[in-house]
Design a protein around this motif. Structure first.
Motif, PDB file in Angstrom:
ATOM      1  N   ASN B  64       0.840  -1.195   0.000  1.00  0.00           N
ATOM      2  CA  ASN B  64       0.000   0.000   0.000  1.00  0.00           C
ATOM      3  C   ASN B  64       0.870   1.238   0.000  1.00  0.00           C
ATOM      4  O   ASN B  64       2.076   1.195   0.237  1.00  0.00           O
ATOM      5  N   PHE B  65       0.242   2.356  -0.327  1.00  0.00           N
ATOM      6  CA  PHE B  65       0.921   3.633  -0.175  1.00  0.00           C
ATOM      7  C   PHE B  65      -0.086   4.592   0.423  1.00  0.00           C
ATOM      8  O   PHE B  65      -1.276   4.495   0.145  1.00  0.00           O
ATOM      9  N   SER B  66       0.385   5.486   1.284  1.00  0.00           N
ATOM     10  CA  SER B  66      -0.555   6.362   1.967  1.00  0.00           C
ATOM     11  C   SER B  66      -1.023   7.436   1.005  1.00  0.00           C
ATOM     12  O   SER B  66      -0.240   7.978   0.226  1.00  0.00           O
ATOM     13  N   VAL B  67      -2.320   7.706   1.032  1.00  0.00           N
ATOM     14  CA  VAL B  67      -2.859   8.767   0.193  1.00  0.00           C
ATOM     15  C   VAL B  67      -3.020  10.016   1.028  1.00  0.00           C
ATOM     16  O   VAL B  67      -2.297  10.982   0.877  1.00  0.00           O
TER      17      VAL B  67
END
Lengths: 255, 318
Positions: B64-67
């Motif tokens: 995941n990557f933080s939005v």
């Protein structure tokens, strides 16, 4: 020490010692019953809940364990929430919708407990044998089996990648975000995904050669399974009869 | 503990038995054809390849990557699997992933597994294949075609699949069409962007590291016309039916009537389309907007809830 993802819990309970094929079919029938029982048949819901709770008690794992895991279905329940407020005349409180909403939530909660029961009391190889006994295509079962075998390797790989990224993304000021824009971060993650896929392709190559050297010729072979014991046959037949009876009764009274 | 971050796995109890069974039949048909095609296309190497890649897709869904504000972007993987493996193998890989998620992690129900396989394995793959092939044909295999095609395939596969989920919920009488469709579609239009960006990142990485995988792999072999047309038809059908069903309260009933199962639907046992789930006939526009906003908030809540529980689960594991 089992991997943290491994759902199976060892035990000597009557549920554990049941033939896995029988357990798989019983769980599927149970979930089918949950789906077929009409909305608002509260008495039947209580009976089904009592059944699954007693099965959970039998496993010696403690009911709290099951309840905690079953709560993960909760977020999805919100999808049915609008039922409570929709009527043919616009947005207002709808008692019939509320009844339907609670029914859906309860059915879903009972069903997921049955699925958890299956996962925690069935070792994976037994599950595969049961799937074969249910006549799932051999190739598909083999892919699922191989997937499970390398799942833990890949999950550990991803965990390491994320740890490495976190270690490189440190900052002395927690309020300030490190790295670039959202798109940049997404691309970094994409690179990780690409790397993971590449490694898995190489990995599958090595697995293939290892399989070749052990005599793999493209055929998936499975040992013939022992036939069900008479006691298990009776148990299964009795359970299915009970399920039909329960569904018929609930439709008769609440349908 | 494990939970897939994509709110697309329908649990048991949310679909009517009729919808579940119909989608089981469709999925099984697709799987049988996929098994035949896979057996024909490739040799004995397919088994380890699909098994390990399915494991990688499963694990890749954890990336995941933080939005912003605790939300994060994730990968479902149908598009990247389709691009790397071709449609038939990708279907089998996604089927394995979704089955394991349901069987071992209760992510998605067992009775509704057929529907989940249909949404993520069949719809997701067919739509991704149709879009990616179209871009490939158009760009003659140029770099920009691979990247933009990858993004479009990933985004559309998520979006169309979510419309499918919403329609199934609506037909089952679980969620009103005019709330479920804009809410699911809206939130997945956003989730799809994350999917698209990760897919592009992965593709540009692979273009540098192993261009042969994208150039000469199965995806550039002869087009599977069946899947291509299937993807086109699914995309068009869901893109046309969904707004119809959500803005015209009778839309779904019309479809049901055309399919001739409206009578079955009226039976109390199945009760496919209870009339009260379609609100706001009089002030329809307003109702749709309010419903859309309410629905989006609800699904946002779902996503946040899942993100939060995942974060807690990760913390608990460390």
């Amino acid at each position: 020490m089992p991997h943290r993802l491994e759902p199976y819990r060892e035990g000597n309970s009557p549920i554990h010692s049941l033939d896995s094929r029988v357990r798989v079919v019983m769980v599927l029938v149970f979930i089918l019953v949950c789906a077929l029982v009409p909305v608002g048949a509260w008495a039947v819901y209580i009976l089904l809940l009592a059944l699954i709770l007693s099965a959970e008690l039998l496993t010696d794992l403690g009911i709290a364990y099951f309840i905690k895991r079953s709560l993960m279905v909760l977020p999805f329940v919100l999808a049915a929430l609008p039922l409570v407020f929709s009527t043919p005349h616009g947005i207002q409180f709808n008692p019939a919708g509320l009844e339907r909403f609670i029914s859906i939530a309860l059915k879903s909660w009972i069903s997921v407990q049955a699925a958890i029961l299956l996962a925690v009391t069935t070792p994976f190889d037994q599950l595969l044998l049961a799937l074969r006994a249910l006549h799932l295509p051999r190739l598909l079962v083999a892919v699922i089996g191989l997937m499970w075998r390398y799942l833990f390797v890949m999950v550990d790989e991803v965990t390491h990648m994320m740890l490495a990224r976190a270690a490189r993304s440190g900052s002395d000021n927690p309020a300030r975000r490190t790295g670039g824009t959202v798109v940049w971060r997404a691309r970094v993650t994409g690179g990780m995904a690409g790397g993971l896929l590449l490694r898995s392709l190489d990995h599958s190559d090595r697995v293939y050669h290892a399989m070749l050297s052990r005599g793999y010729d493209g055929e998936v072979r499975t040992l013939p399974q022992p036939s069900l014991t008479t006691a298990n046959r009776w148990l299964l037949a009795g359970f299915i009869l009970f399920a039909i009876f329960l569904v018929a009764l609930s439709i008769l009274f609440w349908g | 503990m494990y939970a897939s971050p994509i709110p697309m796995h329908i649990p048991d109890g949310f679909l009517s038995v009729v919808v579940s069974i119909v989608l089981w039949i469709v999925s099984i048909t697709a799987i049988v054809i996929a098994l035949r095609q896979t057996n024909k296309q490739l040799g004995e190497k397919q088994l380890p390849l699909m098994g390990v890649l399915a494991a990688a897709i499963f694990a890749g869904q954890m990336l995941n990557f933080s939005v912003t504000g605790g939300t994060s972007g994730h990968l479902m993987g149908a598009a990247i699997a389709t691009i790397l493996l071709g449609p038939w193998q990708a279907m089998l890989v996604m089927t394995s992933v979704v089955s394991i998620q349901a069987l071992l992690f209760q992510d998605g129900g067992l009775l509704v597994l057929g529907a989940n396989i249909f949404n993520m394995g069949v719809v997701g793959v067919a739509v991704a294949y149709f879009v990616y092939r179209a871009f490939q044909q158009f760009s003659k295999g140029a770099r920009w075609g691979i990247l933009t095609g990858g993004f479009a395939a990933a985004w559309l596969s998520i979006f169309i699949a979510s419309l499918g989920v919403a329609l199934q919920l609506a037909i089952s009488g679980t969620s009103p069409a005019n709330i479920a469709i804009p809410a699911m579609g809206g939130i997945h239009a956003l989730i799809g962007i994350g999917e698209g960006l990760i897919t592009v990142g992965a593709l540009s990485f692979l273009l540098v590291a192993r261009p042969d995988l994208l150039g000469t792999g199965d995806s550039r072999g002869k087009t599977s016309i069946g899947v291509w047309v299937g993807g086109l038809v699914i995309t068009l059908a869901l893109a046309i039916i969904s707004p119809l069903a959500s803005t015209h309260p009778d839309g779904l009933e019309w479809v049901a009537e055309q399919k001739g199962f409206l009578d079955t639907a009226r039976e109390p046992l199945f009760n496919i389309i209870p009339d009260y789930v379609f609100p706001g006939i009089s002030n329809q526009a307003l109702a749709t907007i309010v419903a859309g906003v309410v629905g989006s908030l609800i699904v946002l809540g779902v996503t946040l809830g899942i993100a939060y529980s995942r974060r807690r689960a990760t913390k608990a594991n460390q």
